[in-house]
Design a protein around this motif. Structure first.
Motif, PDB file in Angstrom:
ATOM      1  N   GLU A 158       2.663   7.354  -6.042  1.00  0.00           N
ATOM      2  CA  GLU A 158       1.631   8.321  -6.458  1.00  0.00           C
ATOM      3  C   GLU A 158       2.025   9.732  -6.044  1.00  0.00           C
ATOM      4  O   GLU A 158       1.823  10.690  -6.780  1.00  0.00           O
ATOM      5  N   GLU A 159       2.599   9.825  -4.852  1.00  0.00           N
ATOM      6  CA  GLU A 159       2.948  11.148  -4.333  1.00  0.00           C
ATOM      7  C   GLU A 159       3.942  11.879  -5.243  1.00  0.00           C
ATOM      8  O   GLU A 159       3.909  13.095  -5.357  1.00  0.00           O
ATOM      9  N   TRP A 187       3.438   6.612 -10.245  1.00  0.00           N
ATOM     10  CA  TRP A 187       2.706   5.342 -10.190  1.00  0.00           C
ATOM     11  C   TRP A 187       2.184   4.915 -11.552  1.00  0.00           C
ATOM     12  O   TRP A 187       2.421   3.783 -11.994  1.00  0.00           O
ATOM     13  N   GLN A 223       2.725   2.018  -3.323  1.00  0.00           N
ATOM     14  CA  GLN A 223       1.841   2.681  -4.294  1.00  0.00           C
ATOM     15  C   GLN A 223       1.637   4.148  -3.900  1.00  0.00           C
ATOM     16  O   GLN A 223       1.742   5.047  -4.734  1.00  0.00           O
ATOM     17  N   ARG A 224       1.370   4.388  -2.621  1.00  0.00           N
ATOM     18  CA  ARG A 224       1.078   5.760  -2.181  1.00  0.00           C
ATOM     19  C   ARG A 224       2.270   6.693  -2.412  1.00  0.00           C
ATOM     20  O   ARG A 224       2.128   7.814  -2.871  1.00  0.00           O
ATOM     21  N   ASN A 225       3.474   6.174  -2.122  1.00  0.00           N
ATOM     22  CA  ASN A 225       4.661   7.029  -2.303  1.00  0.00           C
ATOM     23  C   ASN A 225       4.962   7.264  -3.778  1.00  0.00           C
ATOM     24  O   ASN A 225       5.403   8.360  -4.152  1.00  0.00           O
ATOM     25  N   PHE A 238       0.837  -1.202   0.000  1.00  0.00           N
ATOM     26  CA  PHE A 238       0.000   0.000   0.000  1.00  0.00           C
ATOM     27  C   PHE A 238       0.876   1.259   0.000  1.00  0.00           C
ATOM     28  O   PHE A 238       0.652   2.196  -0.759  1.00  0.00           O
ATOM     29  N   SER A 239       1.898   1.228   0.852  1.00  0.00           N
ATOM     30  CA  SER A 239       2.758   2.420   0.985  1.00  0.00           C
ATOM     31  C   SER A 239       3.598   2.656  -0.265  1.00  0.00           C
ATOM     32  O   SER A 239       3.849   3.796  -0.642  1.00  0.00           O
TER      33      SER A 239
END
Ligand SMILES: Nc1ncnc2c1ncn2[C@@H]1O[C@H](COP(=O)(O)OP(=O)(O)OP(=O)(O)O)[C@@H](O)[C@H]1O
Length: 273
Positions: free
Chosen positions: A152-153, A157, A148-150, A145-146
């Motif tokens: 995306e940030e 991604w 992907q989130r990082n 999850f992290s």
């Protein structure tokens, strides 16, 4: 005479300046910082308050000490035995130059982005997961999850989601720089120390990094070393101009660029414009 005519910059910049300036909250306080390499006095009585959630730009001629100042902030100077450092650098109440507290934990408060990206010799996924694991996260789902989130940030991604297991070196230099930023952000730093982060990048990748910084300052404090004056104008909330190891002028970019007070800054702006 106006040395750098901000009015002639893009509309995007004008928009950026509409936001009213608020009082700065200090996140990092530097007092009486001096650095010597034997008899070479590299940094001279540096006193500086770094404003929280702002972009502070360090400007100055080559060799004036900008990188050394960044190195002091995350104690990288410890790795150079020839450097003698004195003074104080306070973050979260800790003087990082004079503390016995956990140095790696202090260092993790500062993410470093260098001139050239240094992805680890492993997959895209593992590069970011490495940063997450440094925070002690072991749960596989949470790591996924992290990651992907990082990614995306940093706006990576969509570009890499179908090739996460490919080596990081297969990415373009601009993508590698954003990957390194994602890895750094995964460690949850408070401050991003960026040392000429776009100097090796093409104009489009540079613009992407600049846009990212503008977004990221909502959550992070950014300290940026750049030789690109227009980049400084585009990004800076606070400008620090250095020469020969000293801070010569600092303050609001609009005022500082339009109305420099010292000959040194006037010369620098005229030459670099
Ligand atoms: N470990 C060291 N030992 C000896 N001298 C050093 C060391 N690190 C830096 N210096 C010297 O300190 C001065 C400042 O270097 P620094 O890299 O901080 O400058 P800078 O402003 O970042 O320059 P540039 O814009 O060219 O990157 C230079 O004269 C450099 O040679």
């Amino acid at each position: 005479m106006s040395y750098l005519n901000i009015d002639t910059m893009t509309e995007e910049l004008v928009e950026q300046k509409i936001e009213p300036r608020k009082e700065f909250i200090t996140v990092l306080q530097i007092r009486d910082l001096n650095v010597y390499a034997e008899d070479h006095h590299i940094l001279k009585d540096i006193n500086l308050d770094i404003p929280k959630n702002k972009v502070t730009v360090l400007l100055g001629p080559s060799g004036c000490g900008k990188t050394t100042l960044l190195k002091c902030m995350n104690k990288l100077t410890d790795l150079y035995k020839e450097l003698q450092v004195s003074g104080s650098i306070v973050i979260d109440g800790d003087d990082i130059l004079n503390t016995n507290k956990n140095v790696p934990a202090i260092r993790r408060k500062m993410g470093l982005l260098s001139q050239r990206p240094f992805p680890l010799p492993m997959s895209i996924y593992k590069n970011v997961a490495y940063g997450i694991k440094l925070k002690g996260v072991r749960d596989k789902k949470l790591i996924q999850f992290s990651v992907q989130r990082n990614l995306e940030e940093v706006g990576l991604w969509e570009e890499v989601k179908n090739r996460l297991n490919k080596p990081a070196h297969s990415l373009s230099i601009g993508q590698q720089q954003r990957l390194c930023l994602a890895r750094g952000l995964a460690v949850k730093p408070q401050i991003i120390l960026a040392d000429e982060p776009t100097s090796a990048l093409d104009p489009i990748s540079s613009k992407t990094i600049e846009e990212l910084f503008r977004r990221l300052k909502k959550h992070y404090t950014i300290i940026l070393v750049t030789h690109v004056l227009r980049q400084a104008v585009r990004l800076a909330d606070h400008v620090v101009f250095m020469s020969d190891g000293k801070i010569i002028e600092q303050g609001d970019p609009d005022q500082l660029f339009a109305n420099p007070q010292t000959d040194k800054l006037k010369e620098y702006l005229v030459e670099g414009n």
